[in-house]
Motif scaffolding. Structure first.
Motif, mmCIF file in Angstrom:
data_model
loop_
_atom_site.group_PDB
_atom_site.id
_atom_site.type_symbol
_atom_site.label_atom_id
_atom_site.label_comp_id
_atom_site.label_asym_id
_atom_site.label_seq_id
_atom_site.Cartn_x
_atom_site.Cartn_y
_atom_site.Cartn_z
ATOM 1 N N PRO A 111 24.007 -24.073 -22.533
ATOM 2 C CA PRO A 111 22.940 -24.734 -21.772
ATOM 3 C C PRO A 111 23.163 -24.650 -20.261
ATOM 4 C CG PRO A 111 23.616 -26.094 -23.622
ATOM 5 C CD PRO A 111 24.612 -24.975 -23.530
ATOM 6 N N MET A 112 24.425 -24.766 -19.840
ATOM 7 C CA MET A 112 24.719 -24.684 -18.417
ATOM 8 C C MET A 112 24.338 -23.313 -17.872
ATOM 9 S SD MET A 112 28.361 -24.660 -16.443
ATOM 10 C CE MET A 112 28.559 -22.947 -16.936
ATOM 11 N N VAL A 113 24.692 -22.259 -18.579
ATOM 12 C CA VAL A 113 24.373 -20.904 -18.140
ATOM 13 C C VAL A 113 22.863 -20.699 -18.107
ATOM 14 C CG1 VAL A 113 24.509 -18.463 -18.784
ATOM 15 C CG2 VAL A 113 26.552 -19.895 -18.861
ATOM 16 N N ALA A 114 22.163 -21.237 -19.094
ATOM 17 C CA ALA A 114 20.701 -21.108 -19.127
ATOM 18 C C ALA A 114 20.073 -21.775 -17.902
ATOM 19 C CB ALA A 114 20.157 -21.736 -20.413
ATOM 20 N N GLU A 115 20.570 -22.955 -17.526
ATOM 21 C CA GLU A 115 20.020 -23.658 -16.362
ATOM 22 C C GLU A 115 20.349 -22.941 -15.068
ATOM 23 O OE1 GLU A 115 20.011 -28.029 -16.290
ATOM 24 O OE2 GLU A 115 21.139 -27.935 -18.166
ATOM 25 N N LEU A 116 21.555 -22.398 -14.950
ATOM 26 C CA LEU A 116 21.926 -21.655 -13.756
ATOM 27 C C LEU A 116 21.101 -20.377 -13.633
ATOM 28 C CD1 LEU A 116 25.822 -22.040 -13.823
ATOM 29 C CD2 LEU A 116 24.221 -23.152 -12.252
ATOM 30 N N THR A 117 20.820 -19.760 -14.756
ATOM 31 C CA THR A 117 19.953 -18.581 -14.750
ATOM 32 C C THR A 117 18.568 -18.966 -14.262
ATOM 33 O OG1 THR A 117 21.174 -17.600 -16.594
ATOM 34 C CG2 THR A 117 18.977 -16.729 -16.147
ATOM 35 N N GLY A 118 18.132 -20.147 -14.667
ATOM 36 C CA GLY A 118 16.840 -20.648 -14.222
ATOM 37 C C GLY A 118 16.773 -20.885 -12.720
ATOM 38 N N LEU A 119 17.916 -21.093 -12.094
ATOM 39 C CA LEU A 119 17.962 -21.276 -10.637
ATOM 40 C C LEU A 119 17.965 -19.951 -9.890
ATOM 41 C CD1 LEU A 119 20.603 -24.165 -10.303
ATOM 42 C CD2 LEU A 119 18.106 -24.322 -10.191
ATOM 43 N N GLY A 120 18.019 -18.855 -10.645
ATOM 44 C CA GLY A 120 17.968 -17.536 -10.021
ATOM 45 C C GLY A 120 19.283 -16.805 -9.938
ATOM 46 N N LEU A 121 20.349 -17.375 -10.489
ATOM 47 C CA LEU A 121 21.645 -16.706 -10.451
ATOM 48 C C LEU A 121 21.707 -15.625 -11.521
ATOM 49 C CD1 LEU A 121 22.297 -19.314 -8.810
ATOM 50 C CD2 LEU A 121 24.605 -19.176 -9.743
ATOM 51 N N SER A 122 22.293 -14.496 -11.175
ATOM 52 C CA SER A 122 22.484 -13.425 -12.133
ATOM 53 C C SER A 122 23.686 -13.745 -13.011
ATOM 54 C CB SER A 122 22.720 -12.089 -11.411
ATOM 55 O OG SER A 122 23.958 -12.127 -10.709
ATOM 56 N N ARG A 123 23.842 -12.975 -14.092
ATOM 57 C CA ARG A 123 24.970 -13.214 -14.988
ATOM 58 C C ARG A 123 26.295 -12.996 -14.264
ATOM 59 N NH1 ARG A 123 25.402 -10.590 -20.957
ATOM 60 N NH2 ARG A 123 23.543 -11.875 -21.191
ATOM 61 N N SER A 124 26.356 -11.961 -13.406
ATOM 62 C CA SER A 124 27.605 -11.692 -12.672
ATOM 63 C C SER A 124 27.896 -12.812 -11.673
ATOM 64 C CB SER A 124 27.509 -10.350 -11.944
ATOM 65 O OG SER A 124 26.469 -10.362 -10.977
ATOM 66 N N GLU A 125 26.848 -13.374 -11.059
ATOM 67 C CA GLU A 125 27.047 -14.480 -10.123
ATOM 68 C C GLU A 125 27.512 -15.736 -10.847
ATOM 69 O OE1 GLU A 125 23.871 -13.476 -6.531
ATOM 70 O OE2 GLU A 125 23.180 -14.517 -8.330
ATOM 71 N N ILE A 126 26.964 -15.953 -12.021
ATOM 72 C CA ILE A 126 27.394 -17.102 -12.820
ATOM 73 C C ILE A 126 28.851 -16.939 -13.236
ATOM 74 C CG2 ILE A 126 27.053 -18.332 -14.999
ATOM 75 C CD1 ILE A 126 24.063 -17.643 -14.779
#
Length: 383
Positions: A111-126
């Motif tokens: 869920p955390m990764v999904a929300e961070l993706t929603g903020l515009g962060l790429s997978r590599s940035e996450i």
């Protein structure tokens, strides 16, 4: 069983293109049921699957003694692999925070990764964010903090730069500390760009107790440093961690070491507040070089105090020798200002002072390079 699990996780680490959850479900569904036998060896798992050294595993295993099977750790490692973590990244993250292996993937990490993706962060940035902040982070609060700092700093690139300097940005209390400090800077007249620069350069400052932070800002103002100037960041860094007594003692030492008057000391500190944090030995050696060797007047240095911050070994002394050589041989105007030769970049210095004289002084480039390494060729020595 452990060997089978290790093979599965190794496959995930080498194939990070699939989504973390789908890869995990697909590959682990083929594995037999996990035994909760006490024979599960945490230390061996940390070495064999997570890539820790034996010493790291021994230290980390004390925090994972309650684990009785590789089920949850396997899920976490597979999830990290799906984010793009290399084997080395996994080892680094687990070594920093062994309890990471105990976190729930579907309930917490995904869920955390999904929300961070929603903020515009790429997978590599996450992945980078997670790796930089994996020491003492509370995952439940990370999303709201990332959202705030993205707005404050303007980009995910700036956010990662700031966190790389200090992960305290993500552990500090956002409402009761960081936002109050930012609001006070705004009251002092700092704009969004100025605050962003401060946060990127010295992120831990915004994590300071607001009462102490306000006092630091007032002390910085007392140094006659305008809040809108670049030196204000230096001033705030300096006074936040120094008592007024230590500041007074340091100012007195600066005055003595550089033979400054009270007014000159104040001018120097207002232009380069970082002088308040320099060691006495360093200040004394810089004074001896600039005044005794180069022959600069104390007042000249006071109005150009950044000279003190440049290293004699790697910058000011080699350039001084080269310029002195050029002047002595009539290849450069005698009135060429020393400060201008020190502050320019190395590339520009070579283009302006070394390269144009290849024919007239064929050994200058070689001698200058040697001086930069701490050697002083005889051709650059003058009485």
């Amino acid at each position: 069983m452990l060997r089978l699990r290790s093979c599965i996780v190794t496959h995930l680490l080498s194939s990070p293109t699939a989504s973390p959850i789908s890869s995990l479900r697909r590959l682990l569904s083929a594995a037999p049921a996990v035994s909760t036998s006490p024979s599960f060896a945490v230390e061996d798992y940390l070495v064999g699957t997570c890539g820790l050294t034996r010493a790291q595993a021994l230290k980390a295993s004390t925090k994972l003694s309650h684990l009785k099977s590789p089920s949850k750790p396997d899920a976490v490692v597979a999830f990290l692999a799906g984010l793009g973590f290399s084997s080395a990244d996994v080892a680094a993250a687990v070594a920093k925070n062994p309890k990471l292996l105990c976190m729930g993937v579907e309930r917490t990490l995904a869920p955390m990764v999904a929300e961070l993706t929603g903020l515009g962060l790429s997978r590599s940035e996450i992945a980078s964010l997670f790796l930089l902040s994996s020491v003492k982070i509370r995952l439940r609060s990370i999303v709201s903090k990332v959202q705030y700092y993205l707005t404050l700093l303007g980009s995910s690139e700036n956010l990662l730069r700031a966190i790389k300097r200090s992960y305290y940005l993500l552990t500090s209390d956002l409402e009761r500390v960081t936002k109050l400090n930012v609001a006070f800077l705004q009251e002092c007249g700092l704009g969004a760009c100025d605050i962003a620069k401060l946060c990127i350069r010295a992120p831990c400052i915004l994590s300071i107790n607001p009462q102490r932070f306000r006092k630091g800002v007032e002390l910085a103002k007392g140094l006659d440093v305008p809040c809108s100037s670049g030196a204000f960041i230096d001033a705030l860094e300096s006074v936040t961690y120094l008592s007024e007594e230590k500041m007074a003692t340091q100012a007195e030492y600066l005055k003595k070491a550089f033979r400054w008057s009270d007014a000159e000391t104040r001018i120097a500190i207002s232009k380069a507040p970082s002088l308040l944090r320099r060691s006495k030995d360093m200040l004394q050696s810089r004074s001896e070089f600039l005044i005794s060797e180069v022959g600069l007047e104390p007042a000249y240095i006071a109005h150009r105090p950044s000279l003190v911050n440049y290293s004699p070994e790697g910058r000011t002394r080699p350039r001084y020798y080269a310029v002195k050589f050029l002047k002595a041989n009539g290849l450069l105007d005698l009135d060429r200002d020393y400060f201008s030769t020190v502050t320019i970049s190395e590339k520009v210095f070579l283009e302006k002072y070394i390269c144009p004289h290849k024919e007239a002084a064929p050994h200058l480039a070689e001698d200058y390079a040697a001086a930069c390494k701490g050697e002083v060729p005889s051709r650059l020595k003058f009485p």
